[in-house]
Enzyme design. Structure first.
Site, PDB file in Angstrom:
ATOM      1  N   LYS A   1     -11.087   2.463 -23.764  1.00  0.00           N
ATOM      2  CA  LYS A   1     -12.550   2.642 -23.670  1.00  0.00           C
ATOM      3  C   LYS A   1     -13.207   2.058 -24.917  1.00  0.00           C
ATOM      4  CE  LYS A   1     -14.427   6.725 -24.901  1.00  0.00           C
ATOM      5  NZ  LYS A   1     -15.505   6.707 -25.888  1.00  0.00           N
ATOM      6  N   ASN A   2     -12.692   2.421 -26.081  1.00  0.00           N
ATOM      7  CA  ASN A   2     -13.393   2.054 -27.320  1.00  0.00           C
ATOM      8  C   ASN A   2     -13.191   0.607 -27.744  1.00  0.00           C
ATOM      9  OD1 ASN A   2     -14.448   4.575 -27.314  1.00  0.00           O
ATOM     10  ND2 ASN A   2     -13.152   5.390 -28.958  1.00  0.00           N
TER      11      ASN A   2
ATOM     12  N   ARG B   1     -16.028  10.496 -18.749  1.00  0.00           N
ATOM     13  CA  ARG B   1     -16.582   9.447 -19.610  1.00  0.00           C
ATOM     14  C   ARG B   1     -15.471   8.613 -20.228  1.00  0.00           C
ATOM     15  NH1 ARG B   1     -20.840  11.133 -23.877  1.00  0.00           N
ATOM     16  NH2 ARG B   1     -20.384   8.956 -24.227  1.00  0.00           N
TER      17      ARG B   1
ATOM     18  N   CYS C   1     -24.795  14.220 -30.683  1.00  0.00           N
ATOM     19  CA  CYS C   1     -24.022  14.659 -29.522  1.00  0.00           C
ATOM     20  C   CYS C   1     -23.333  15.948 -29.950  1.00  0.00           C
ATOM     21  CB  CYS C   1     -23.027  13.584 -29.101  1.00  0.00           C
ATOM     22  SG  CYS C   1     -21.685  13.406 -30.264  1.00  0.00           S
TER      23      CYS C   1
ATOM     24  N   ASP D   1      -9.989  11.469 -32.824  1.00  0.00           N
ATOM     25  CA  ASP D   1     -10.050  11.570 -31.355  1.00  0.00           C
ATOM     26  C   ASP D   1      -8.813  12.226 -30.763  1.00  0.00           C
ATOM     27  OD1 ASP D   1     -11.812   8.410 -30.778  1.00  0.00           O
ATOM     28  OD2 ASP D   1     -12.430  10.341 -31.572  1.00  0.00           O
TER      29      ASP D   1
ATOM     30  N   ARG E   1     -24.376  12.093 -35.832  1.00  0.00           N
ATOM     31  CA  ARG E   1     -24.070  10.699 -35.496  1.00  0.00           C
ATOM     32  C   ARG E   1     -25.189   9.723 -35.911  1.00  0.00           C
ATOM     33  NH1 ARG E   1     -20.222  10.948 -31.342  1.00  0.00           N
ATOM     34  NH2 ARG E   1     -19.601   8.854 -31.939  1.00  0.00           N
TER      35      ARG E   1
HETATM   36  C1  EPZ Z   1     -16.333   5.558 -32.927  1.00  0.00           C
HETATM   37  O1  EPZ Z   1     -17.562   6.246 -33.006  1.00  0.00           O
HETATM   38  C2  EPZ Z   1     -15.694   5.978 -31.611  1.00  0.00           C
HETATM   39  N1  EPZ Z   1     -16.551   5.566 -30.496  1.00  0.00           N
HETATM   40  C3  EPZ Z   1     -15.488   7.492 -31.592  1.00  0.00           C
HETATM   41  O2  EPZ Z   1     -14.820   7.814 -30.374  1.00  0.00           O
HETATM   42  C4  EPZ Z   1     -14.590   7.867 -32.772  1.00  0.00           C
HETATM   43  O3  EPZ Z   1     -14.430   9.269 -32.800  1.00  0.00           O
HETATM   44  C5  EPZ Z   1     -15.222   7.374 -34.078  1.00  0.00           C
HETATM   45  O4  EPZ Z   1     -15.464   5.949 -34.004  1.00  0.00           O
HETATM   46  C6  EPZ Z   1     -14.338   7.641 -35.288  1.00  0.00           C
HETATM   47  O5  EPZ Z   1     -13.104   7.025 -35.116  1.00  0.00           O
HETATM   48  C7  EPZ Z   1     -16.530   4.268 -30.103  1.00  0.00           C
HETATM   49  O6  EPZ Z   1     -15.814   3.435 -30.647  1.00  0.00           O
HETATM   50  C8  EPZ Z   1     -17.412   3.903 -28.944  1.00  0.00           C
HETATM   51  P1  EPZ Z   1     -18.243   6.185 -36.904  1.00  0.00           P
HETATM   52  P2  EPZ Z   1     -18.632   5.828 -34.148  1.00  0.00           P
HETATM   53  O7  EPZ Z   1     -19.484   5.385 -37.038  1.00  0.00           O
HETATM   54  O8  EPZ Z   1     -18.541   4.395 -34.445  1.00  0.00           O
HETATM   55  C9  EPZ Z   1     -20.791   8.719 -39.980  1.00  0.00           C
HETATM   56  C10 EPZ Z   1     -14.354   9.100 -28.484  1.00  0.00           C
HETATM   57  O9  EPZ Z   1     -13.996  10.273 -28.350  1.00  0.00           O
HETATM   58  N2  EPZ Z   1     -21.781   7.627 -39.878  1.00  0.00           N
HETATM   59  O10 EPZ Z   1     -16.951   5.584 -37.349  1.00  0.00           O
HETATM   60  O11 EPZ Z   1     -19.940   6.396 -33.747  1.00  0.00           O
HETATM   61  C11 EPZ Z   1     -20.673   9.506 -38.677  1.00  0.00           C
HETATM   62  O12 EPZ Z   1     -21.645  10.527 -38.632  1.00  0.00           O
HETATM   63  C12 EPZ Z   1     -15.448   8.739 -29.463  1.00  0.00           C
HETATM   64  O13 EPZ Z   1     -13.860   8.117 -27.855  1.00  0.00           O
HETATM   65  C13 EPZ Z   1     -22.914   7.668 -40.684  1.00  0.00           C
HETATM   66  O14 EPZ Z   1     -23.105   8.598 -41.472  1.00  0.00           O
HETATM   67  O15 EPZ Z   1     -18.074   6.646 -35.394  1.00  0.00           O
HETATM   68  C14 EPZ Z   1     -19.279  10.062 -38.731  1.00  0.00           C
HETATM   69  O16 EPZ Z   1     -19.293  11.246 -39.510  1.00  0.00           O
HETATM   70  C15 EPZ Z   1     -16.029   9.970 -30.138  1.00  0.00           C
HETATM   71  N3  EPZ Z   1     -23.827   6.667 -40.590  1.00  0.00           N
HETATM   72  C16 EPZ Z   1     -18.497   8.977 -39.488  1.00  0.00           C
HETATM   73  O17 EPZ Z   1     -19.486   8.155 -40.131  1.00  0.00           O
HETATM   74  C17 EPZ Z   1     -23.663   5.605 -39.725  1.00  0.00           C
HETATM   75  O18 EPZ Z   1     -24.527   4.705 -39.705  1.00  0.00           O
HETATM   76  C18 EPZ Z   1     -17.649   8.084 -38.616  1.00  0.00           C
HETATM   77  O19 EPZ Z   1     -18.499   7.592 -37.601  1.00  0.00           O
HETATM   78  C19 EPZ Z   1     -22.506   5.578 -38.918  1.00  0.00           C
HETATM   79  C20 EPZ Z   1     -21.579   6.592 -39.016  1.00  0.00           C
END
Ligand code: EPZ
Length: 416
Positions: free
Chosen positions: A22-23, A395, A116, A303, A121
């Site tokens: 998916k990702n 999803r 979410c 995850d 996020r």
């Molecule tokens: C990706 O989400 C994945 N989704 C998530 O998978 C996964 O849990 C996550 O990476 C971490 O590995 C997809 O790839 C579509 P991040 P993403 O930006 O990119 C903070 C699943 O279950 N952050 O790496 O949204 C954020 O709040 C889903 O398949 C900021 O502060 O995650 C978090 O604490 C859930 N500012 C941390 O960084 C930003 O601008 C990591 O988030 C961006 C992120």
């Protein structure tokens, strides 16, 4: 809203094939915006999130159609930069059109994703990086309004190695003027798979899988045909199914290169495995307690945290689970405790006291991976478990109940 009914405890046997990731699929779909030519993606899982991404692409003026696990996308008709709230709120990953729209149209009008169940996020790191490349970004009425005369290469430093942030900036940079360097980039295998696709489309990118990625902008990208990597999180979830039911199953089409941390933890809790030429045979016996601390790749993936917590709820002893990526990713704890688990949460740590057995009950899915952990617990729980709001699971898992049924599980979907 559909629900699952699960009878347990069950033993599993036989083999199961892992679907495409998916990702990895989601950023690749939005990469189609970067070219006027056809992008053909194979091994794309049939998931709600993929459907939502395709709907968003059509909303932008692209063509997006599925034939079994192949997606054909063409954005020669791209005529909009608008990603509406009602689509983005269903799937936060819609933010992945931000980088490509800025690269192709130099404008984007995207609803802020909003939070979410697992956390606030924010997307501040995405926005700051686009600004550093020449984007003028305003936030108005919950929308990101972004314009640029031309995107220019720049050095981008991510305070947190954000996965979709890294993907967005790579896709913004591939058509920008000059060189972009991303420091503290995410190293997840799904980011690497996207880089491989972009290089096949003609992008100039160095440092795949590294925390420093360099991109030399080019004039245009061409279409291509690409096979999406297998889903490492589905792989880990199926490994946990073997663990929690003390079963031996074969998992095929496993991205072995991407599951080191999961395999390591699997062995630590008592799992045994043998590699085969089609994948891996995994076997669960007595479950040992352990410590889990989630981390960015190549550390233990957030995850997989909920799924392992379900397994550890039946361990011979006490385990500690520490969630370092998201601020609210313990929603499954209350539901697991309804099944008889004994888990206490304090801040970002959970103490999991192993119990002798779980007992079936009605539980509520709250987010994608929490749903998976409830399905796993239900397979081992004595009696009937009812899992409500199973749309969360749809999803991110392709027909999981069919795969588990073929392995011998007693699980039914009740349409409501
Ligand atoms: C990706 O989400 C994945 N989704 C998530 O998978 C996964 O849990 C996550 O990476 C971490 O590995 C997809 O790839 C579509 P991040 P993403 O930006 O990119 C903070 C699943 O279950 N952050 O790496 O949204 C954020 O709040 C889903 O398949 C900021 O502060 O995650 C978090 O604490 C859930 N500012 C941390 O960084 C930003 O601008 C990591 O988030 C961006 C992120």
């Amino acid at each position: 809203m559909d629900k699952f009914i699960v009878e347990g405890p069950t033993k599993l046997e036989g083999s199961v094939i892992v679907s495409g990731s998916k990702n990895a699929s989601l950023p690749m779909i939005s990469a189609a915006i970067l070219t006027n030519e056809n992008l053909i993606l194979h091994n794309v899982p049939d998931l709600m999130d993929v459907d939502t991404m395709c709907k968003l692409m059509v909303q932008l003026g692209c063509y997006c159609s599925r034939e079994k696990s192949t997606l054909r996308i063409n954005c020669s008709g791209l005529n909009s930069d608008f990603a509406p709230y009602d689509l983005v709120r269903k799937m936060r990953a819609s933010i992945l059109v931000f980088g490509p729209l800025m690269a192709r149209l130099r404008s984007a009008h995207i609803s802020l994703p909003g939070g979410c169940a697992i956390g606030v996020r924010p997307v501040n790191l995405h926005i700051n990086a686009i600004k550093s490349m020449g984007g003028r970004v305003e936030i108005e009425n919950g929308y990101i309004i972004s314009k640029a005369d031309r995107l220019k290469g720049s050095t981008v430093y991510f305070d947190i190695p954000t996965v979709t942030g890294t993907e967005n900036i790579i896709m913004a940079a591939v058509l920008a003027e000059g060189r972009t360097v991303i420091k503290n980039a995410a190293r997840e295998p799904e980011v690497v798979d996207l880089i491989k696709l972009l290089k096949e489309m003609g992008a100039k990118i160095e440092g795949e899988g590294e925390s420093v990625i360099e991109i030399e902008g080019v004039k245009s990208l061409k279409g291509t045909e690409y096979t999406v990597m297998a889903d490492r999180i589905e792989t880990g979830t199926l490994m946990c199914a073997a663990l929690i039911t003390h079963s031996e199953i074969e998992i095929k089409n496993v991205p072995l290169y991407a599951v080191d941390a999961i395999l390591d933890k699997f062995v630590e809790v008592g799992g045994k495995y043998v590699l085969t030429d089609e994948g891996i045979i995994v076997k669960g016996e007595r479950i040992k307690p352990t410590m889990i601390k989630t981390a960015v790749y190549p550390g233990f993936p957030t995850d997989m945290q909920a799924q392992f917590m379900a397994v550890l709820s039946l361990a011979d002893g006490t385990s500690i689970v520490e969630e370092t990526i998201f601020e609210n990713r313990f929603m499954h704890v209350a539901e697991l405790n309804r099944l008889g688990a004994n888990i206490i949460v304090s801040g970002n740590k959970a103490v999991v006291e192993g119990v002798e057995e779980l007992i079936g009950a009605s539980v509520m899915a709250t987010d994608l991976r929490a749903s998976a952990s409830l399905v796993l617990a239900a397979l081992a729980a004595h009696g009937k478990t009812e899992i409500l709001r199973i749309y969360h699971l749809d999803r991110g898992y392709e027909r999981l109940e069919e795969k588990l049924t073929r392995l011998g599980a007693k699980i039914w979907r009740v349409k409501q």
